[in-house]
Design a protein around this motif. Structure first.
Motif: not given
Length: 454
Positions: A228-229, A232
């Motif tokens: 997920k990171e 970003i």
């Protein structure tokens, strides 16, 4: 101690000819499929709606060009950044580029789609639509705009999938979408008689299927695990992606600017000739899309060299970098010569595929084919050199080369020559621009190789 990435990665050890086939062929197929989206629409529209429908798809073409530009900006830029970092052995840093490609495409794609729908009529008039074509163009673009985020992700996602060592799956994503588009085009346009809106609807459904396949692949990325990171938004990552993808992006934006200018010139000078304002616009649109099939092969070939050149420049294996470029140029030139012969010998046969027309229609189309595309035999050098320059981390040189043909040469010639020769001046602008771009590309690559040798 961890093994050197060049030893573990086939990009650093397998024969260049084998790698080029592995990466270029799926890339070529993907580009051909992308071209067929427009060609198929043109075919069915030409046989149902006629000349005005063909002119409308030409007016709509700048919208497609914007999408391709963003797909290449993020796709090629992200893939190049990812492969360069992998070549250096930076496995923790590399996946952030893949995640930011996905995030950037979805945000920008949505913004562009909304903007086009809000300002549809003024945009189409700006793109050069005559009044008798505007309604058809609105029907077409009003639907295709909805699929813009899916189209850009399909284009850009293909590059980051190839960067992961899966060129065949990238090809499959595009191929499945195209097959669906062809089937639905026939059903919506020929059977249901939905005309422009039917062709547009078939297009976005095919694009959505390709989008779903790309997103599903990213959930199982092979060389690194995406978290997920990684998705970003990072200004630093997007800046690096943009710097490496600016070359193909600039080239597509230049194509869009030239296309808008060309549409306006064809309409204006066509109205002053015995052809009228719609015939030149329709013929040029068809010929441009046929030429796009040839360029799909060349661009696919140039994209195929990206992971090979990027990895080996990162690994400082300069002999393999040079060999990659030379093999690509030789292959591209062979394709170019074949295309040149076809364009010069069979122009009327090709134009007849897209419907019938008047005597003036065929006369203009035949002349435009032979004159406008006269330098096709030399047209592989500039795009391959441009993409290669970006792939080895020289985006400024790549961007300059991308702009030579469209902005430095073709755009001024399209404006000036018709003032002297009328609509025929538009035809002669292209071979002059093509020749100039090829010469400059040769000069630049010789300089790059000389410095690489030092």
């Amino acid at each position: 101690m961890e093994e050197n990435s060049e030893i573990r990665n086939p990009l650093g050890i397998e024969p260049i000819s084998k790698l080029l086939r592995k990466f270029a062929i799926p890339s070529i197929v993907a580009m051909l499929v992308s071209s067929f989206y427009n060609i198929v629409d043109q075919f069915f529209i030409g046989r149902t709606v006629g000349t005005l429908g063909n002119a409308a798809t030409n007016v709509a073409f700048p919208v497609s060009t914007i999408c391709v530009a963003l797909g290449l900006l993020f796709g090629i830029g992200g893939a190049a950044a990812f492969n360069i970092e992998m070549g250096k052995g930076n496995k923790e840093k590399a996946p952030f580029y893949i995640g930011n490609v996905v995030t950037g495409i979805m945000i920008l794609g949505t913004i562009i789609a909304i903007g086009i729908l809000l300002f549809l009529t003024p945009l189409l008039k700006f793109f050069g639509s005559p009044d008798n074509v505007l309604g058809y163009a609105k029907d077409y673009v009003g639907v295709t705009a909805i699929g813009i985020p899916f189209l850009i992700m399909g284009l850009g996602g293909g590059h980051i999938i190839r960067a992961d060592g899966s060129p065949d799956f990238s090809m499959t994503c595009n191929l499945v979408g195209a097959i669906i588009n062809i089937i639905l085009d026939y059903l919506f346009v020929m059977v249901f008689d939905w005309q422009m809106k039917g062709a547009a609807l078939a297009t976005i459904i095919g694009q959505f299927v390709s989008f779903v396949l790309v997103i599903n692949y990213l959930r199982h990325y092979k060389t690194v695990k995406l978290k997920k990171e990684h998705f970003i938004p990072s200004l630093k990552c997007i800046g690096r992606i943009a710097s490496l993808g600016v070359t193909p992006f600039s080239n597509q934006i230049a194509i869009m600017i030239v296309q808008i200018t060309l549409n306006k010139s064809l309409t204006y000078y066509g109205a002053l000739s015995n052809y009228g304002d719609s015939i030149p616009l329709a013929c040029a649109g068809i010929i441009m899309k046929v030429n796009q099939i040839y360029f799909a092969v060349i661009i696919g070939l140039s994209q195929g060299i990206q992971p090979i050149a990027s990895f080996n420049i990162g690994a400082k294996n300069y002999s393999r970098v040079k060999e990659t470029y030379k093999l690509a140029v030789i292959s591209g030139t062979i394709v170019s010569v074949i295309a040149f012969i076809m364009f010069q010998v069979f122009p009327r046969n090709i134009i007849s595929i897209f419907g019938n027309g008047t005597k003036e229609y065929y006369q203009f189309a035949t002349n435009y084919f032979r004159i406008f595309l006269f330098m096709t035999f030399a047209n592989a050098i500039q795009p391959i050199t441009s993409t290669f320059s970006t792939a080895i981390g020289k985006p400024m040189k790549g961007t300059f080369l991308a702009l030579t043909r469209q902005i430095i040469f073709l755009l001024p010639l399209i404006v000036v020559l018709p003032m002297i020769f009328g609509i025929d001046g538009i035809m002669y602008a292209a071979p002059i621009a093509d020749g100039g771009a090829a010469v400059i590309s040769i000069i630049v690559i010789r300089g790059i190789f000389r410095k690489m040798g030092e």
